[in-house]
Design a protein around this motif. Sequence first.
Motif, mmCIF file in Angstrom:
data_model
loop_
_atom_site.group_PDB
_atom_site.id
_atom_site.type_symbol
_atom_site.label_atom_id
_atom_site.label_comp_id
_atom_site.label_asym_id
_atom_site.label_seq_id
_atom_site.Cartn_x
_atom_site.Cartn_y
_atom_site.Cartn_z
ATOM 1 N N ILE A 42 0.828 -1.220 0.000
ATOM 2 C CA ILE A 42 0.000 0.000 0.000
ATOM 3 C C ILE A 42 0.857 1.264 0.000
ATOM 4 N N ILE A 43 1.951 1.284 0.772
ATOM 5 C CA ILE A 43 2.773 2.501 0.826
ATOM 6 C C ILE A 43 3.940 2.450 -0.161
ATOM 7 N N GLY A 44 3.955 1.422 -1.002
ATOM 8 C CA GLY A 44 5.003 1.299 -2.008
ATOM 9 C C GLY A 44 4.715 2.119 -3.251
ATOM 10 N N PRO A 45 5.691 2.223 -4.150
ATOM 11 C CA PRO A 45 5.532 3.054 -5.349
ATOM 12 C C PRO A 45 4.603 2.463 -6.401
ATOM 13 N N PRO A 48 -1.268 3.683 -5.840
ATOM 14 C CA PRO A 48 -1.519 5.136 -5.732
ATOM 15 C C PRO A 48 -1.553 5.597 -4.280
ATOM 16 N N GLY A 49 -1.419 6.904 -4.093
ATOM 17 C CA GLY A 49 -1.469 7.486 -2.750
ATOM 18 C C GLY A 49 -0.080 7.728 -2.199
ATOM 19 N N PHE A 50 0.009 7.752 -0.873
ATOM 20 C CA PHE A 50 1.276 8.040 -0.193
ATOM 21 C C PHE A 50 2.337 7.000 -0.547
ATOM 22 N N ASP A 296 5.244 -5.173 -7.211
ATOM 23 C CA ASP A 296 4.293 -4.553 -8.141
ATOM 24 C C ASP A 296 3.140 -5.527 -8.362
ATOM 25 N N PRO A 297 1.955 -5.241 -7.802
ATOM 26 C CA PRO A 297 0.829 -6.187 -7.879
ATOM 27 C C PRO A 297 0.363 -6.486 -9.303
#
Length: 568
Positions: A42-45, A48-50, A296-297
């Motif tokens: 979730i917080i990875g590049p 989207p988002g933070f 990378d999902p």
Amino acid sequence: MDHNISLITTIAAALGLGLLLGMLAVRLRLPALVGYLAAGVIIGPATPGFVADVALASQLAEIGVMLLMFGVGLHFSLDDLLEVKGIALPGAVLQIAVATLLGLGVAHWWGWSMGAGLVFGLALSVASTVVLLRALEDRGQLDSFNGRIAVGWLVVEDLVTVLVLVLLPALAGPLGGKTSGDPSASLWATLGWTLLQVGAFVAFMLVVGRKLFPWFLWRVAKTGSRELFTLAVIAAAVGIAFGSSHLFGVSFALGAFFAGMVLRESELSHRAAEETLPLRDAFSVLFFVSVGMLFDPRVLVEHPLQVLAVLAIILFGKSLAAFVLVLVLRYPLNTALTVSASLAQIGEFSFILAALGMSLGLLPELGQNLILAGAIVSIAVNPVMFKAIAPLERWVRARSAHARHMERSPDPLAELPATVTHERLTDQVVLVGYGRVGRRIAEELTRQGVHFVVAEQNREMVEDLRRRDQPAVAGNAAEPAVLIQAHIARAAMLVIATPDTFHVRAMIETAKVLNPGIKVLVRTHNEEEARLLREETGGTVLVGEHELARSMTRHVMEGLAHAAAAAH
């Protein structure tokens, strides 16, 4: 005033989101580390988002790996590794070879180069010691025979991987990647230098570190400051890891592992483990979050068949190879299944191998993403693999005559020698487990002239006992055949000295059926387990902490009595 607070932001986001998703994972009956990995995604590049600072997170993760491997070393001594070398050394090397060939095969099928396939296969062959340690600790099996084999197996894998990490840059050119270092240096010269460096480090830690490190901690402990002691342990672990990397060329993880292993010889090892546990837990969260940040999902959607192929190798390919190898070496079915479950995941060394492969121009970016996908899914599924051991063991035994035959096939160590006299097999003690506690019981029984038979899963220990003319039988005492061979029907007492209480009920049940009047003595570290065993079996159950307290109290009272007598 503008401050650069990316480090604080990264730590706050990783720990905060890791806490929330870890709690959610536990609620869903999944391991908490699945939540940590999800927090990283979730917080990875790639989402989207933070976006947290990936470079900082990877460095924090490196510290986490150091502290976690230090913890592994605190739990696993050189003696433990030597005890299981007969199965861990050949098993790990052959299993790495099989898994590497499987990875090389699918990479060739996808049209990758030989270098890419080699790095890819090696990355899939190495399981995570960190993940295994967590799994064994959660199940209370870290000190069990199967646990020692699994950790020893993975330590050998780590040592092999360290060698690969140092040799890979020298091999990059011939394999089609970027050359590094002196291109004129031969492979044999590089190999010789690598072995010399690793050998020098191991010798230094075992000869100098074994004396210097515990002595240093004793000096700090004498100050009476808890903070200084904790600081000394952490500084030594990280300092030795850093120094070993720069002076001897070994990895941070291996340096930290050996730091823990030499400290284990000290009487301060338990205190060191207890004091550093909170910090190790916090950094382990950062390690798993940082792994999730690299993932990378989209690879799950764009390359589903390749992801499935990777999972097949990790979960089934190398586990099946290990399963067959353990059975061929004549170890029990339960040991084979435990080792297989332990290897059905990949972790920190796989990520390091993948990163090095990419930096040398050998591994494509897709390869790293597939390795990360395999790691995340296999780590999430690993607890299920452990839970499946018992039902799968029952299923295999019930349906496979071949499996039963393999366990009961002629095995000289599974039967007592014919030279053991009738006198030594009447009113004897059957001692299950010849570890630290069992060995001391055996020494005392020998001093007292009491006849006993040892039942032990470690075949090398059984061979050693027989060389000393001590009756011993190899196998899991939960199997009726093992206790029958130990002549339980004519025994006066069954003493279960193994720390693995999982099979205790089966051992006692068999003993009571064959010898209704037999006395039973069991050790445990769990008060609830002790209460249940007393109620269910009627045997004597000793809790380690209680016995230590009684012994200390007895010494206190004796000391007071002597002091009073001297005063009069």
